[in-house]
Design a protein around this motif. Structure first.
Motif, mmCIF file in Angstrom:
data_model
loop_
_atom_site.group_PDB
_atom_site.id
_atom_site.type_symbol
_atom_site.label_atom_id
_atom_site.label_comp_id
_atom_site.label_asym_id
_atom_site.label_seq_id
_atom_site.Cartn_x
_atom_site.Cartn_y
_atom_site.Cartn_z
ATOM 1 N N ALA A 121 -3.068 -49.083 -21.481
ATOM 2 C CA ALA A 121 -2.858 -47.783 -22.124
ATOM 3 C C ALA A 121 -2.415 -47.952 -23.575
ATOM 4 N N TYR A 122 -1.479 -48.875 -23.822
ATOM 5 C CA TYR A 122 -0.972 -49.084 -25.173
ATOM 6 C C TYR A 122 -1.948 -49.874 -26.040
ATOM 7 N N ALA A 123 -2.485 -50.958 -25.490
ATOM 8 C CA ALA A 123 -3.298 -51.857 -26.300
ATOM 9 C C ALA A 123 -4.734 -51.363 -26.468
ATOM 10 N N TRP A 124 -5.207 -50.551 -25.529
ATOM 11 C CA TRP A 124 -6.573 -50.000 -25.625
ATOM 12 C C TRP A 124 -6.550 -48.485 -25.794
ATOM 13 N N LEU A 129 -8.712 -43.637 -27.626
ATOM 14 C CA LEU A 129 -8.796 -42.243 -27.203
ATOM 15 C C LEU A 129 -8.429 -41.297 -28.330
ATOM 16 N N GLY A 130 -9.020 -40.115 -28.292
ATOM 17 C CA GLY A 130 -8.717 -39.098 -29.289
ATOM 18 C C GLY A 130 -9.160 -37.730 -28.809
ATOM 19 N N PRO A 131 -8.949 -36.698 -29.615
ATOM 20 C CA PRO A 131 -9.370 -35.342 -29.238
ATOM 21 C C PRO A 131 -10.854 -35.302 -28.892
ATOM 22 N N GLY A 132 -11.186 -34.606 -27.825
ATOM 23 C CA GLY A 132 -12.566 -34.513 -27.359
ATOM 24 C C GLY A 132 -12.924 -35.541 -26.310
ATOM 25 N N ASP A 133 -12.128 -36.609 -26.211
ATOM 26 C CA ASP A 133 -12.354 -37.627 -25.186
ATOM 27 C C ASP A 133 -11.678 -37.206 -23.887
ATOM 28 N N ASN A 134 -12.089 -37.848 -22.794
ATOM 29 C CA ASN A 134 -11.398 -37.612 -21.523
ATOM 30 C C ASN A 134 -11.277 -38.905 -20.725
ATOM 31 N N THR A 152 -0.764 -40.921 -21.908
ATOM 32 C CA THR A 152 -1.590 -41.469 -22.976
ATOM 33 C C THR A 152 -2.558 -40.421 -23.500
ATOM 34 N N ALA A 153 -3.133 -39.644 -22.583
ATOM 35 C CA ALA A 153 -4.022 -38.559 -23.007
ATOM 36 C C ALA A 153 -3.255 -37.543 -23.849
ATOM 37 N N ARG A 154 -2.044 -37.232 -23.429
ATOM 38 C CA ARG A 154 -1.239 -36.261 -24.179
ATOM 39 C C ARG A 154 -0.952 -36.765 -25.586
ATOM 40 N N LYS A 155 -0.643 -38.050 -25.722
ATOM 41 C CA LYS A 155 -0.325 -38.615 -27.034
ATOM 42 C C LYS A 155 -1.533 -38.666 -27.955
ATOM 43 N N THR A 156 -2.717 -38.833 -27.389
ATOM 44 C CA THR A 156 -3.914 -39.020 -28.206
ATOM 45 C C THR A 156 -4.744 -37.755 -28.364
#
Length: 426
Positions: A121-124, A129-134, A152-156
């Motif tokens: 989660a941290y290293a990859w 990940l970013g907005p629009g990804d899932n 991780t989704a929330r952070k990215t």
């Protein structure tokens, strides 16, 4: 009900001889193992999905390290350091062989499955990940996966999606096909559920993910200890599992990752052993897998994991799986004899080595307490799957889980204790 006469795939008596703890008696007022008036009930250990017991051979491997060549790895030229380094590196090689990886470069030692999930989660995840990804998970995920990728989704700014389960506790694959789309970057799924016992169709999920350019992460905590697992056959990009669930010590886990993917990931822990060269201006990372193993590692535990894998391989992972299947189907059928016992998940002949259930009118914690008075150790609670229990419509469940040293007679004791609880709360 008379126990079936089908022979065990393993020599259980010989296996049990390697685990002195199974000779313990528990219960009553005793606070010191082996002492006290309360030590009157033989232990029936059925909490293996949480932590398995450890054979003498693994304990000996730990003791031998500390008695004979205790030293830090990759630090010294002296003989003890060299011996420890070789043993620690060979442990990586042994794990790679066990799961079918190409070599030690694809095997990172962590503290446990949870840390392996967080490493990715941290290293990859934070970089990819970013907005629009899932990220696609399932409703049956362990918190180690669910919470890690949720946060991780929330952070990215990415979205976390969850594949539904059917009434029988299987994945709704039509729903999976809807959720895994061109914006999916990762599918994270339990290979085998720690609550339902469901063995998920991970090869099909890997195909779905890869067809859409996504990676797949398998939580193998409940599969690698119990059945043959080959990362190439599964075509997974990541696989995580823990030593303490497969006859090894606590404090050692494994992250398998395809070498090309690990090469492209940046470390998230910095410090000794993961550095090749450092100046005041910049730092160069060490080669795989060491660039993800910062600081002094769990050396003794890694060496002991090697011994645990040797033990399992001597038994034969096919035999391990068959033995558990015999016990699981037997336990399922015995518990299903009670019309007020609800069992969660697939039928007994189509699940991993555990059975989660509830007895009508008896809270799982109360049931576990009563079973403990009979010497039967099980797990009671949400098993780190609170959202799944919400889907099941219950706050908690009781879970009996089996391993190489368990017997039908122990399951009979479990069933007798469950029956006593039913009568007590009737």
């Amino acid at each position: 009900m008379e126990p079936t006469q089908e022979p065990y795939p393993l020599d259980v008596a010989a296996v049990r001889a390697d685990f002195p703890i199974l000779d313990r008696k528990v219960g009553g007022d005793a606070t010191v193992p082996g002492e006290g008036e309360g030590d009157t009930t033989p232990l029936v250990y059925l909490d293996n999905a949480a932590t398995s017991q450890t054979p003498e051979q693994v304990v000996d491997a730990i003791a031998e390290y500390y008695r004979s060549y205790n030293a830090n790895v990759h630090r010294g030229i002296h003989q003890l350091s060299q011996e420890a380094s070789v043993a620690y590196e060979e442990a990586h090689d042994r794990v790679a062989e066990f799961v079918g990886a190409d070599g030690r470069e694809e095997i990172v030692f962590t503290k446990n499955t949870t840390e392996a999930e967080n490493l990715v989660a941290y290293a990859w995840g934070l970089n990819e990940l970013g907005p629009g990804d899932n990220v696609v998970l399932t409703e049956m995920e362990h918190h180690a996966s669910l919470v890690t990728w949720q946060q991780t989704a929330r952070k990215t700014g990415a979205e976390a999606r969850f594949v539904r389960i059917t009434d029988e506790g299987r994945l709704d694959m039509d729903h999976a096909r809807e959720l895994i789309d061109e914006d999916t970057k990762l599918v994270s799924v339990a290979h085998s559920s720690n609550t339902l016992g469901t063995l998920n169709p991970v090869e099909e999920l890997a195909d779905l993910a890869h067809d859409r350019g996504a990676l797949i992460f398998l939580d193998g905590a409940q599969s690698v200890p119990h059945r043959p697992v080959d990362v190439k056959e599964l075509d997974c990009d990541f696989l995580a599992f823990s030593g303490h669930k497969m006859l090894g010590p606590t404090g050692i886990g494994v992250l398998y990752g395809k070498e090309g993917i690990l090469e492209g990931m940046e470390p998230y822990l910095y410090g000794g052993d993961m550095i090749r060269k450092v100046s005041f201006e910049e730092t160069q990372w060490e080669d795989l897998p060491w660039k993800f193993e910062a600081g002094t590692p769990n050396i003794a535990q890694g060496i002991a994991l090697h011994a645990a894998i040797d033990y399992l391989d001597d038994l034969g992972m096919g035999n391990v799986h068959e033995h558990e299947s015999v016990l699981t189907e037997y336990a399922y059928d015995r518990l299903a004899e009670f019309d007020d016992v609800e069992i969660y998940g697939p039928p007994g002949d189509e699940r991993g080595g555990l059975v989660s259930f509830n007895v009508g009118g008896v809270h799982a914690h109360d049931l576990s307490s009563i079973l403990n008075e009979h010497g039967v150790a099980i797990r009671a609670g949400d098993h780190c799957t609170q959202p799944l229990h919400d889907v099941l419509g219950t706050a908690a469940s009781a879970r009996a889980s089996f391993y190489v040293y368990n017997t039908r007679e122990e399951i009979d004791k479990l069933v007798e204790a469950v029956d006593d609880a039913r009568e007590l709360f009737a």
